[in-house]
Design an enzyme around this catalytic site. Structure first.
Site, mmCIF file in Angstrom:
data_model
loop_
_atom_site.group_PDB
_atom_site.id
_atom_site.type_symbol
_atom_site.label_atom_id
_atom_site.label_comp_id
_atom_site.label_asym_id
_atom_site.label_seq_id
_atom_site.Cartn_x
_atom_site.Cartn_y
_atom_site.Cartn_z
ATOM 1 C CD GLU A 112 19.071 54.969 114.198
ATOM 2 O OE1 GLU A 112 20.174 56.142 114.866
ATOM 3 O OE2 GLU A 112 18.295 54.962 115.029
ATOM 4 C CG HIS A 235 24.733 61.690 115.364
ATOM 5 N ND1 HIS A 235 24.484 62.422 113.741
ATOM 6 C CD2 HIS A 235 23.845 60.801 115.455
ATOM 7 C CE1 HIS A 235 22.930 61.874 113.899
ATOM 8 N NE2 HIS A 235 23.418 60.465 114.939
ATOM 9 N NE ARG A 281 25.371 57.097 113.144
ATOM 10 C CZ ARG A 281 24.459 56.963 114.607
ATOM 11 N NH1 ARG A 281 25.431 57.321 115.613
ATOM 12 N NH2 ARG A 281 23.812 57.084 114.790
ATOM 13 N NE ARG A 377 27.542 53.808 117.803
ATOM 14 C CZ ARG A 377 25.717 54.538 118.252
ATOM 15 N NH1 ARG A 377 25.065 53.670 118.818
ATOM 16 N NH2 ARG A 377 25.828 55.002 117.965
HETATM 17 C C1 SIN Z 1 20.360 59.079 115.786
HETATM 18 O O1 SIN Z 1 19.777 58.939 116.959
HETATM 19 O O2 SIN Z 1 20.785 59.175 115.322
HETATM 20 C C2 SIN Z 1 21.596 58.310 117.386
HETATM 21 C C3 SIN Z 1 21.165 56.703 117.518
HETATM 22 C C4 SIN Z 1 22.515 56.639 117.568
HETATM 23 O O3 SIN Z 1 23.544 56.827 117.785
HETATM 24 O O4 SIN Z 1 22.830 54.942 117.521
#
Ligand code: SIN
Length: 531
Positions: A112, A235, A281, A377
Site C-alpha cells: 500500500e 483516505h 495518503r 499513519r
Molecule cells: C485500505 O485498505 O486502503 C485501508 C487500509 C488502512 O487504512 O490501513
C-alpha cells in the site's frame, strides 16, 4: 452496581485482544454500544503489517513509518511495535485467524501507499472481518468474559469527580443499557478504552456509523490528556456513488497496479509525487482534492482494468462484488473515487503500554495516540498497533495489580435523571448532527485556513451550548450521546489545528504552508481546564 476486574469498552481488535488475555487474570466485561460485530476493525480491508519477506527488514518498515509520520513519530514506539509484529501475528493465528498464502505456503504479501516493500498480511479484501469474527468467537467462548451489547458508555467515573483528593484515578463508568433504558453503574479500577475513531464527525467518511469519537470525548471529559487531533487521515479512494457513499476502495488495489486517473483518462499523480499513485495518503488525498477543484469534476478514478475479472474477483471479492452491485465492473470500468475521512492519528495520549494520564485508564487502538503514527499513519500499521499495545496494556495492568486494588469503600452515586423529560424534538439532534458534519467537512478537512478554523470554532461553540442544554434537560438516548461526543471531538480537532502554526503530514493550512524544522517536532497537547 456491577463490579469487574477489567472493563473494556469496544469490540474491535484492541478490545477483544485485551479481553482474551485479561480473562486469564480476572473477570472482564466488554461493553459495546451496538452489536459486537459493529467495529472499525470489522471494516478494515487492507491488512496488517508484518515484516515477513527476506528482502524486507524491520529497519525498512521503521523507516517507512517514520517517513509517513513526517517527523512526529516516537522512534522508540515505532521500533517496539514493528519488532513485535511477528509475535502478534503468531498469537492471532493461534486464535484461528487465517491470512492468505501463496502456493508455496508462504504468506501472500500486499503493498500500500508509503511502503517500499510488500509487507501486508491480508485475508482477501476482508481482513478486518476475519480478525473480528475469530476474536469474537474466542471471547464468546470464554467464561470469564461478559459481552454487553447495546450498552452505551456515557461517562467515566473518577476519584476527582467524586471529590476524593490525591491522584485522579478511574473507579468505574456509567452506561446506558439501551434494551431497558436504564443507566447502570459499573465499578472497576481498570478501564480500557478501545472505542475506535471519529470518522462520523465528517460528512464523508469510510467509517461505520459507530465511529463517533466516544472514547476520546469521555476520556477528555474525565481529565485525560489528548494529543495531535489535527491529524485526521483522509483516505484518497472512497467509492463515489450516490447509492453507496462510504465504501472503501482499498489502497491494496493501487498496490496491485491500480492507477489514479482523471475523467480525461490521464494519470495525474506523477505531477504531484514521484511515487505516483502509491505516494503516502496525505499527498494522494491533497492531489485528488487539487484535481477535483482544478477540473470541476466531482471525482477521479482508480483504473485497474488491466487486471482480469478472474484475478479481481479472487483477490478483491468484496470490492468486486460491491462495485458490480452498483453497475461498475472494475475489470472494464475505472472506479470513481473521492477522498473521505478515514483515520484519527491523534487521540488520548498514552505510552507504549496504553497508559493514559489518568491512573487505571488505558486507551488502545485508534482512540489512542501512542506516537506510532505521528502526523500521518502508514497504511495497515493500525491493526498491528491495536494487537501489540493491547497485550502490553494487559501486562502493565497485571504488573501494577491495578485490577486487584480494593475499590474504595465510598459509594459511587447511582445515576439520577432528575427532572429530565423524554426528548420531545429529535429533529434538533438530527439537525445539529448534520450541521457539525457539514461544517467540519467544509472548514476543517483536507486543506485548512485560519479563517475557516475560526468560523468552525464559533459554530461549534453554539452547537456545544445547545447540546449541553439538551443533555441536562432531557432523558439520555444514544443519538444525543453520540452528538455530545461528536461536538466534543470536533472541538478537539479544531483546537489542535489552531495550535499548529505549520503544515505537517495530514495538517495542511494555506496560512502556514511550510513545515517548521524545529527538532524534535512538538505534539499538540490538550487537557480539560478545571473550572
Ligand atoms: C485500505 O485498505 O486502503 C485501508 C487500509 C488502512 O487504512 O490501513
Amino acid at each position: 452496581m456491577r463490579e469487574y476486574d477489567f472493563l473494556v469498552v469496544g469490540t474491535g481488535i484492541s478490545g477483544l485482544s485485551f479481553a482474551l488475555k485479561a480473562a486469564e487474570h480476572g473477570t472482564v466485561a466488554v461493553l459495546t454500544k451496538r452489536k459486537s460485530e459493529n467495529s472499525n476493525t470489522a471494516w478494515a480491508q487492507g491488512g496488517i503489517c508484518c515484516v515477513a519477506d527476506p528482502k524486507d527488514s524491520f529497519e525498512s518498515h521503521i523507516k517507512d513509518t517514520l517517513e509517513a509520520g513526517a517527523g512526529l513519530c516516537n522512534n522508540e514506539v515505532v521500533r517496539t511495535i514493528v519488532e513485535s509484529a511477528p509475535k502478534a501475528i503468531d498469537q492471532m493465528m493461534a486464535c484461528g485467524i487465517n491470512f492468505d498464502r501463496q502456493d508455496d505456503g508462504k504468506f501472500a504479501l500486499g503493498k500500500e501507499g508509503g511502503h517500499t516493500q510488500r509487507r501486508i498480511l491480508y485475508s482477501k479484501d476482508t481482513t478486518g472481518k476475519e480478525i473480528s469474527n475469530k476474536l469474537l468467537q474466542a471471547a464468546q467462548e470464554c467464561s470469564n468474559i461478559t459481552i454487553l451489547e447495546d450498552h452505551f458508555v456515557i461517562d467515566l467515573i473518577t476519584t476527582e469527580k467524586l471529590g476524593i483528593e490525591g491522584e485522579n484515578s478511574i473507579v468505574g463508568l456509567y452506561a446506558l443499557d439501551e434494551s431497558t433504558g436504564q443507566i447502570l453503574t459499573f465499578r472497576s479500577n481498570t478501564v480500557i478504552l478501545c472505542t475506535g475513531g471519529c470518522g462520523r464527525v465528517y460528512l464523508y467518511t469510510t467509517n461505520p456509523n459507530v465511529a463517533t469519537g466516544d472514547g476520546l470525548a469521555m476520556a477528555y471529559r474525565a481529565g485525560a490528556t489528548v494529543a495531535n487531533m489535527e491529524f485526521i487521515q483522509f483516505h484518497p479512494t472512497c467509492l463515489y456513488h450516490h447509492d453507496l457513499n462510504n465504501f472503501l476502495i482499498s489502497e491494496a488495489i493501487r498496490g496491485e497496479g491500480g492507477i489514479l486517473i482523471g475523467k480525461d483518462g490521464n494519470e495525474f499523480m506523477e505531477r504531484h509525487d514521484p511515487r505516483g499513485s502509491l505516494a503516502p495518503r496525505d499527498i494522494v488525498a491533497r492531489a485528488i482534492d487539487h484535481e477535483i477543484k482544478r477540473t470541476g469534476e466531482p471525482c477521479v478514478f482508480v483504473d485497474i482494468t488491466h487486471k482480469s475479472k478472474e484475478y479481481l474477483s479472487e483477490r478483491f471479492p468484496n470490492i468486486y462484488k460491491t462495485c458490480l452491485s452498483v453497475g461498475i465492473d472494475p475489470a472494464n470500468d475505472p472506479i470513481p473515487v473521492v477522498p473521505a475521512a478515514h483515520y484519527q492519528c491523534g487521540g488520548v495520549q498514552t505510552d507504549i503500554d496504553g497508559r493514559t494520564s489518568l491512573s487505571g485508564l488505558y486507551a488502545v487502538g485508534e482512540v489512542a495516540c501512542t506516537g506510532l503514527h505521528g502526523a500521518n499513519r502508514l497504511a495497515s500499521n493500525s491493526l498491528l498497533e491495536g494487537a501489540v499495545v493491547a497485550a502490553r496494556a494487559l501486562d502493565n495492568a497485571v504488573k501494577n495489580k491495578s485490577h486487584k486494588k480494593k475499590i474504595s469503600e465510598q459509594t459511587i452515586p447511582e445515576w439520577t435523571s432528575g427532572d429530565a423529560e423524554d426528548v420531545d424534538e429529535l429533529v434538533v439532534i438530527y439537525h445539529n448532527w448534520d450541521e457539525i458534519r457539514r461544517l467540519m467537512w467544509d472548514y476543517v478537512s483536507i486543506v485548512r485556513t485560519n479563517k475557516r478554523l475560526k468560523r468552525a470554532t464559533t459554530r461549534i461553540q453554539n452547537l456545544r451550548h445547545e447540546v449541553q442544554e439538551f443533555y441536562w434537560n432531557f432523558k439520555i438516548c444514544s443519538d444525543l450521546l453520540e452528538l455530545r461526543n461528536l461536538v466534543e471531538t470536533a472541538s478537539l480537532i479544531v483546537n489542535c489545528a489552531q495550535l499548529r502554526d505549520e503544515s505537517r503530514g495530514l495538517h495542511y493550512t494555506l496560512d502556514f504552508p511550510e513545515t517548521q524544522n524545529s527538532s524534535p517536532a512538538q505534539d499538540t497537547v490538550i487537557k480539560l481546564q478545571k473550572e
